[in-house]
Design an enzyme around this catalytic site. Structure first.
Site, PDB file in Angstrom:
ATOM      1  N   CYS A 173     -37.880   7.138  18.019  1.00  0.00           N
ATOM      2  CA  CYS A 173     -36.721   6.262  18.190  1.00  0.00           C
ATOM      3  C   CYS A 173     -36.402   5.420  16.958  1.00  0.00           C
ATOM      4  O   CYS A 173     -35.593   4.501  17.034  1.00  0.00           O
ATOM      5  CB  CYS A 173     -36.908   5.357  19.406  1.00  0.00           C
ATOM      6  SG  CYS A 173     -38.334   4.258  19.286  1.00  0.00           S
TER       7      CYS A 173
ATOM      8  N   HIS B 268     -24.252 -13.008  14.016  1.00  0.00           N
ATOM      9  CA  HIS B 268     -23.266 -12.797  15.078  1.00  0.00           C
ATOM     10  C   HIS B 268     -22.053 -12.025  14.581  1.00  0.00           C
ATOM     11  O   HIS B 268     -21.451 -11.252  15.335  1.00  0.00           O
ATOM     12  CB  HIS B 268     -22.848 -14.144  15.668  1.00  0.00           C
ATOM     13  CG  HIS B 268     -23.910 -14.768  16.510  1.00  0.00           C
ATOM     14  ND1 HIS B 268     -23.961 -16.107  16.779  1.00  0.00           N
ATOM     15  CD2 HIS B 268     -24.983 -14.226  17.139  1.00  0.00           C
ATOM     16  CE1 HIS B 268     -25.013 -16.356  17.543  1.00  0.00           C
ATOM     17  NE2 HIS B 268     -25.642 -15.236  17.766  1.00  0.00           N
TER      18      HIS B 268
ATOM     19  N   ASP C 289     -41.152   0.672  11.760  1.00  0.00           N
ATOM     20  CA  ASP C 289     -42.365  -0.110  11.513  1.00  0.00           C
ATOM     21  C   ASP C 289     -43.525   0.770  11.074  1.00  0.00           C
ATOM     22  O   ASP C 289     -44.346   0.349  10.247  1.00  0.00           O
ATOM     23  CB  ASP C 289     -42.760  -0.893  12.772  1.00  0.00           C
ATOM     24  CG  ASP C 289     -42.033  -2.225  12.862  1.00  0.00           C
ATOM     25  OD1 ASP C 289     -41.526  -2.700  11.820  1.00  0.00           O
ATOM     26  OD2 ASP C 289     -41.953  -2.789  13.964  1.00  0.00           O
TER      27      ASP C 289
ATOM     28  N   GLU D 286     -46.089   2.650  16.577  1.00  0.00           N
ATOM     29  CA  GLU D 286     -45.481   2.115  15.363  1.00  0.00           C
ATOM     30  C   GLU D 286     -46.491   1.407  14.474  1.00  0.00           C
ATOM     31  O   GLU D 286     -46.144   0.836  13.443  1.00  0.00           O
ATOM     32  CB  GLU D 286     -44.337   1.158  15.733  1.00  0.00           C
ATOM     33  CG  GLU D 286     -44.723   0.099  16.719  1.00  0.00           C
ATOM     34  CD  GLU D 286     -43.528  -0.689  17.243  1.00  0.00           C
ATOM     35  OE1 GLU D 286     -42.499  -0.751  16.547  1.00  0.00           O
ATOM     36  OE2 GLU D 286     -43.627  -1.259  18.347  1.00  0.00           O
TER      37      GLU D 286
END
Length: 582
Positions: free
Chosen positions: A504, A194, A457, A433
């Site tokens: 991407c 976070h 990946d 991927e």
């Protein structure tokens, strides 16, 4: 002379910060175990319930402030904290301990949460281990109030500092004095923690996971936080400090120089145009995308919507968030990727998996949990009414998976038509991927409306290397000949069927890779929004004919090292400049 140190961590939020160290120390509580008298029991219960109500109120106020300043997605990080202090089972168990065991409230509450902390700490899952700190954050808030001690805070800093801490909780980050915090460096945390998410949203340079930093840094030390490279430089000598300051200034000047490109197309000097789009996770990032001239969202990751909720997000909750992104980018396209998580992340895994990267995740989870998948598809389709939407499936390994997933889209459409809901008919694409998908891309192109190559990946699966494993991370190479060949063959297979191909992964934002991908015929580059101006400048300084020749030479090379050396030479000789990023 103070000791000079160069510490390696994990890049969490980009930027370079230089300032004096503020060591934010939060001592562990010594929670006294006391046996109380029968007459004290109800007073202790009352005190506990009153404190829980006060903490609930504080958390709600914090959420509202984060919502106003950073938006809905950042605010939702606090939902898990609010859910904890509203958890009736946890409250009732603590009250029962006070009454039956006649223990003081702070100890009873500590005992109630201890089993949760131990279970999370023992987890093999990095995400679940990081959630342990959310539980500890709530524990610290409640216990400090029960003990009548003020919680430490970064809200009242009086000068500009670099905050150094073992860990920073959601509360710490949300309350810190924005104008006085130049950068963050923490011992704990990962790229999905976070503190990393909020630091990025706040545009504060941050490095996390710096082992031993709180023992090595003294208050007042000069600290450089390099959020690009994941480095913390403590007490740099004059030469190193001067280099950082010049680099920071150069990056600011480069940002100002590249800003003039915002309204210009990503067009080569000989007239070939490609699309530059952005990868995002939160609706709040739409503003940044528009500021840098993104032509769309090439990858909207929906995972954090599932991770930050204390429960699976409903169709309505998803619809509201997707609509916000789609409306914000309209009329530009938004590619929404369906859930790309392991089943354990959404409370579905019956048992731990020995190798989750080769296991039950992404489209495999969606196709096994079709009601959840339908809810997400319905939410995406409903959002399509408000702009230009594309649906993309992650980790497609072959035609059968893609066909089954596409059938689910048709089922969702049928349901919505029967209900009289409005939606458009969005294109449906596959992420390439997995090597098997790249190798049958010519067949997938018969069914998919578009491809997007996920190089992060694809590289790992092709070379069999986990880049998070420091023993083998050196093998992770986007310029490995096998990776380049799979990318090229995917583009060729797509174009053979008239299917546009995007990329991407992080490779899209690598300036060294830009001319290679351009020369291979890539239609769209999708990347971190802040990388768009630099990649656009390179494209505008290139010609398609030169890029094709570069790609031809690169595809004939035998090693990633040869490719890299060749491309560095191209930048120096042909393009006349070498980027700081290189």
């Amino acid at each position: 002379m103070k000791n000079e140190l160069v510490l390696q961590g994990i890049a969490a939020s980009p930027g370079i910060a230089v300032g004096q160290a503020f060591l934010y120390e939060k001592e562990d509580f010594w929670i006294e175990e006391r046996t109380i008298s029968e007459g004290e029991v109800e007073r202790e219960v009352e005190k506990f319930l009153k404190v829980m109500e006060e903490v609930r109120g504080e958390l709600r106020e914090t959420r509202e402030r984060v919502l106003r300043e950073l938006g809905e997605e950042a605010a939702k990080i606090l939902d898990a904290h609010i859910a904890m202090v509203e958890d009736r089972a946890m409250i009732d168990e603590t009250v029962e301990r006070i009454r039956k065991e006649r223990k003081n409230a702070e100890f009873a509450f500590f005992r109630t949460l201890r089993k949760v902390v131990k279970a999370l700490k023992a987890s093999d899952d990095p995400y679940l281990r990081e959630r342990m700190y959310d539980v500890l954050d709530v524990q610290r808030r409640v216990v400090s109030r029960l003990m009548g001690e003020p919680s430490p805070s970064l809200a009242h800093l009086e000068s500009e500092v670099v905050v150094v801490a073992r860990d920073l909780t959601v509360s710490d980050t949300a309350h810190m004095h924005r104008g006085h915090v130049l950068g963050l460096a923490t011992e704990l945390g990962g790229s999905t923690s976070h503190v990393a998410i909020l630091a990025h949203a706040l545009n504060v340079p941050a490095v996390v996971g710096v082992k031993g930093i709180t023992e090595l840094v003294e208050p007042g030390d000069t600290v450089v936080v390099d959020g690009y490279r994941g480095v913390v430089h403590v007490n740099p000598d004059d030469e190193a400090l001067d280099t950082y300051l010049k680099r920071r200034q150069a990056l600011l000047e480069q940002e100002a120089r590249l800003s003039v490109l915002r309204e210009l197309p990503a067009e080569t000097a000989d007239g070939h145009t490609v699309s530059l789009e952005a990868n995002i996770e939160f609706p709040e990032e739409v503003r940044t995308c528009l500021e840098v001239g993104a032509e769309g969202i090439g990858l909207y990751r929906t995972e954090f919507l599932f991770l930050i909720h204390p429960h699976l997000p409903s169709e309505e909750e998803q619809f509201r968030v997707y609509r916000e992104v789609v409306e914000g980018m309209a009329p530009r396209p938004v590619v929404i990727r369906t859930l790309d998580l392991g089943g354990d992340k959404v409370g579905m895994s019956a048992s731990p998996e020995a190798n989750p990267f080769l296991g039950w995740r992404a489209i495999r989870v969606s196709l096994m949990r079709k009601e959840m998948f339908l809810e997400q598809l319905r939410a995406i389709l409903r959002a399509s009414e408000f702009g230009s939407v594309k649906i993309m499936f992650p980790m497609i390994s072959g035609i059968d998976e893609f066909s089954e997933a596409r059938e689910m889209v048709e089922k969702a459409k049928l349901q919505l038509r029967q209900e009289g809901a409005c939606f458009r008919d969005p294109p449906v694409g596959a992420m390439i991927e997995v090597p098997s998908a790249a190798l049958v891309a010519d067949r997938l192109a018969r069914e998919a409306d578009f491809f997007s190559i996920g190089t992060n990946d694809l590289i790992q699966y092709t070379i069999a290397v986990d880049r998070g494993n420091d023993k083998v991370a050196y093998l992770f190479d986007p310029f490995h000949p096998a990776v380049l060949r799979l990318i090229y063959e995917t583009i060729e297979a797509g174009h053979g069927r008239g299917v546009p191909v995007a990329l991407c992964g992080e490779m899209a934002s690598d300036p060294l890779a830009t001319p290679v991908l351009l020369g291979m015929g890539l239609d769209s580059f999708s990347m971190n929004p802040k990388a768009i101006p630099e990649v656009k400048e390179i494209i505008r300084k290139s010609t398609l004919s030169e890029a094709r020749e570069i790609a031809r030479k690169v595809l004939a090379m035998h090693s990633g090292r040869d490719v890299r050396e060749f491309l560095l030479g191209v930048y120096k000789e042909s393009l006349g400049f070498v980027k700081d990023m290189l």
